[in-house]
Each structure stands twice: as C-alpha cells, then as structure tokens.
Design a protein around this motif. Structure first.
Motif, short mmCIF file in Angstrom:
data_model
loop_
_atom_site.label_atom_id
_atom_site.label_comp_id
_atom_site.label_asym_id
_atom_site.label_seq_id
_atom_site.Cartn_x
_atom_site.Cartn_y
_atom_site.Cartn_z
N MET A 23 0.84 -1.17 0.00
CA MET A 23 0.00 0.00 0.00
C MET A 23 0.89 1.25 0.00
SD MET A 23 -2.87 0.88 2.80
CE MET A 23 -4.02 2.15 2.49
N SER A 24 0.64 2.16 -0.94
CA SER A 24 1.46 3.36 -1.02
C SER A 24 0.94 4.43 -0.07
CB SER A 24 1.47 3.90 -2.46
OG SER A 24 0.16 4.29 -2.82
N LYS A 25 1.83 5.33 0.32
CA LYS A 25 1.41 6.38 1.23
C LYS A 25 0.68 7.48 0.47
CE LYS A 25 5.18 9.71 1.75
NZ LYS A 25 6.17 10.26 2.64
N LYS A 26 -0.24 8.14 1.14
CA LYS A 26 -0.99 9.23 0.55
C LYS A 26 -0.02 10.38 0.28
CE LYS A 26 -4.86 12.28 1.34
NZ LYS A 26 -5.93 12.72 2.22
N GLU A 27 -0.20 11.04 -0.85
CA GLU A 27 0.68 12.14 -1.20
C GLU A 27 0.11 13.47 -0.72
OE1 GLU A 27 2.06 12.29 -5.20
OE2 GLU A 27 2.76 10.23 -5.16
N TYR A 28 0.92 14.22 -0.03
CA TYR A 28 0.60 15.56 0.41
C TYR A 28 1.56 16.50 -0.30
CZ TYR A 28 -1.98 13.34 4.21
OH TYR A 28 -2.87 12.59 4.95
N TYR A 29 1.11 17.70 -0.56
CA TYR A 29 1.93 18.64 -1.30
C TYR A 29 2.20 19.90 -0.49
CZ TYR A 29 1.10 15.60 -5.21
OH TYR A 29 1.08 14.50 -6.03
N LEU A 59 14.50 19.33 25.76
CA LEU A 59 13.21 18.64 25.63
C LEU A 59 12.32 19.35 24.63
CD1 LEU A 59 11.21 16.45 26.71
CD2 LEU A 59 10.44 18.19 28.31
N VAL A 60 12.19 20.66 24.74
CA VAL A 60 11.34 21.44 23.84
C VAL A 60 11.87 21.38 22.41
CG1 VAL A 60 10.58 23.79 23.30
CG2 VAL A 60 10.50 22.97 25.65
N ILE A 61 13.17 21.55 22.24
CA ILE A 61 13.78 21.52 20.91
C ILE A 61 13.62 20.14 20.29
CG2 ILE A 61 15.96 21.75 19.65
CD1 ILE A 61 16.69 23.90 21.86
N GLY A 62 13.72 19.10 21.08
CA GLY A 62 13.52 17.73 20.59
C GLY A 62 12.11 17.53 20.05
N GLN A 63 11.12 18.16 20.66
CA GLN A 63 9.75 18.05 20.16
C GLN A 63 9.64 18.71 18.79
OE1 GLN A 63 7.98 19.71 23.76
NE2 GLN A 63 6.91 17.79 24.08
N TYR A 64 10.31 19.83 18.61
CA TYR A 64 10.31 20.48 17.29
C TYR A 64 11.00 19.58 16.26
CZ TYR A 64 8.51 24.99 18.84
OH TYR A 64 7.71 26.00 19.32
N GLN A 65 12.08 18.96 16.65
CA GLN A 65 12.78 18.07 15.71
C GLN A 65 11.88 16.91 15.29
OE1 GLN A 65 16.56 17.25 17.75
NE2 GLN A 65 17.54 18.30 16.03
N ALA A 66 11.15 16.35 16.23
CA ALA A 66 10.24 15.24 15.91
C ALA A 66 9.13 15.73 14.97
CB ALA A 66 9.64 14.66 17.18
N SER A 67 8.63 16.91 15.22
CA SER A 67 7.59 17.47 14.36
C SER A 67 8.13 17.74 12.96
CB SER A 67 7.04 18.75 14.99
OG SER A 67 5.95 19.24 14.25
N MET A 68 9.36 18.22 12.88
CA MET A 68 9.99 18.47 11.57
C MET A 68 10.21 17.16 10.81
SD MET A 68 10.55 21.76 11.18
CE MET A 68 12.00 22.08 10.19
N LYS A 69 10.57 16.11 11.51
CA LYS A 69 10.75 14.81 10.87
C LYS A 69 9.42 14.32 10.30
CE LYS A 69 12.46 10.16 11.66
NZ LYS A 69 13.07 9.23 12.61
N ARG A 70 8.37 14.49 11.07
CA ARG A 70 7.03 14.08 10.63
C ARG A 70 6.60 14.89 9.39
NH1 ARG A 70 1.48 14.44 11.37
NH2 ARG A 70 0.51 12.51 12.06
N TYR A 112 8.61 16.33 7.20
CA TYR A 112 9.43 15.86 6.08
C TYR A 112 8.88 14.57 5.49
CZ TYR A 112 13.50 14.13 3.56
OH TYR A 112 14.33 13.64 2.59
N ASN A 113 8.55 13.62 6.36
CA ASN A 113 8.01 12.34 5.88
C ASN A 113 6.66 12.51 5.19
OD1 ASN A 113 10.21 10.82 6.74
ND2 ASN A 113 9.34 10.51 8.76
N LYS A 114 5.88 13.46 5.65
CA LYS A 114 4.56 13.69 5.07
C LYS A 114 4.64 14.30 3.67
CE LYS A 114 0.23 16.15 6.10
NZ LYS A 114 -0.46 16.99 7.11
N TYR A 115 5.57 15.21 3.45
CA TYR A 115 5.63 15.96 2.20
C TYR A 115 6.71 15.50 1.23
CZ TYR A 115 2.32 19.04 4.48
OH TYR A 115 1.21 19.54 5.11
N THR A 116 7.30 14.35 1.48
CA THR A 116 8.25 13.78 0.52
C THR A 116 7.73 12.43 0.06
OG1 THR A 116 9.59 12.80 2.30
CG2 THR A 116 10.27 14.96 1.47
N ASP A 117 8.19 12.02 -1.13
CA ASP A 117 7.74 10.73 -1.64
C ASP A 117 8.67 9.61 -1.16
OD1 ASP A 117 10.04 10.78 -3.25
OD2 ASP A 117 8.96 11.41 -5.05
N THR A 118 8.44 8.43 -1.65
CA THR A 118 9.22 7.26 -1.26
C THR A 118 10.72 7.45 -1.50
OG1 THR A 118 7.32 5.91 -1.86
CG2 THR A 118 9.40 4.75 -1.59
#
Length: 112
Positions: free
Chosen positions: A1-7, A86-97, A99-105
């Motif tokens: 199953m492919s991931k949904k594409e977000y732009y 701790l706070v900066i780590g939360q931003y990093q996790a959000s940035m990773k999410r 990135y994964n959402k708006y990039t393809d395979t």
C-alpha cells in the motif's frame, strides 16, 4: 500500500530546509550545555535567539497536528538547559514528521 501524497509549496520547502539546519545547530549547542550543566538556566540572549527560530517553525507547522505540542521557551522564567533540549527535541520530531509527510518514497519533495 502506497502512502498518501501531500503537497507543499516551494517557498515552504525552502523555509523548512533553512529552519531545519538552524534547529539542528541549536540542538547540538544546547545538548553540549545540557551535558555540562543540565540544571543551569539559559540566559535571556540564548532564550530569545532560540525562540526566533521556534516562532518561525510554529508558523511553518501551524496546520500540522503536532502544533499543539510545540511551545516556545519561557523568556520570563528562563528554562534550564535540559528543559530547552526537551522542547527543541519536540520540534525536531515534528519536523521529521513534516518531512516524511511531504516527501515521496524516494525522498523528493511533493511540491504544488
């Protein structure tokens, strides 16, 4: 199953890249401070500098589900080095999410 594409717009992608580099640099510096003196409070200058980047990240991530977990550092009470990490780590996790959402395979950005 492919991931949904977000732009995302090319402008937001460039902003993401710039802020991601700045956030990584801040994280590394704060991590060193935290290792040496975890319970020492940040000074006002550092807190304001970090918040300048975090504020722009909040603007970029405003429509993302993680926004409710992203706080700025409190310039009144001045958090400790370990609290800042701790706070900066939360931003990093959000940035990773983001990135994964708006990039393809193949890790290419999906630009509208």
């Amino acid at each position: 199953m492919s991931k949904k594409e977000y732009y995302q717009s090319a402008e937001n992608v460039e902003k993401f890249k710039m802020l991601s580099e700045l956030l990584d640099s801040i994280y590394l510096e704060m991590k060193e401070f935290s290792k040496k003196k975890p319970d020492e409070p940040l000074n006002t200058f550092k807190c304001k500098n970090v918040n300048r980047v975090l504020t722009q990240l909040q603007e970029l991530l405003n429509e993302e589900p993680t926004i409710g977990f992203l706080d700025l550092l409190d310039e009144e009470t001045l958090p400790t080095n370990s609290d800042a990490i701790l706070v900066i780590g939360q931003y990093q996790a959000s940035m990773k999410r983001y990135y994964n959402k708006y990039t393809d395979t193949y890790r290419n950005w999906n630009i509208k």
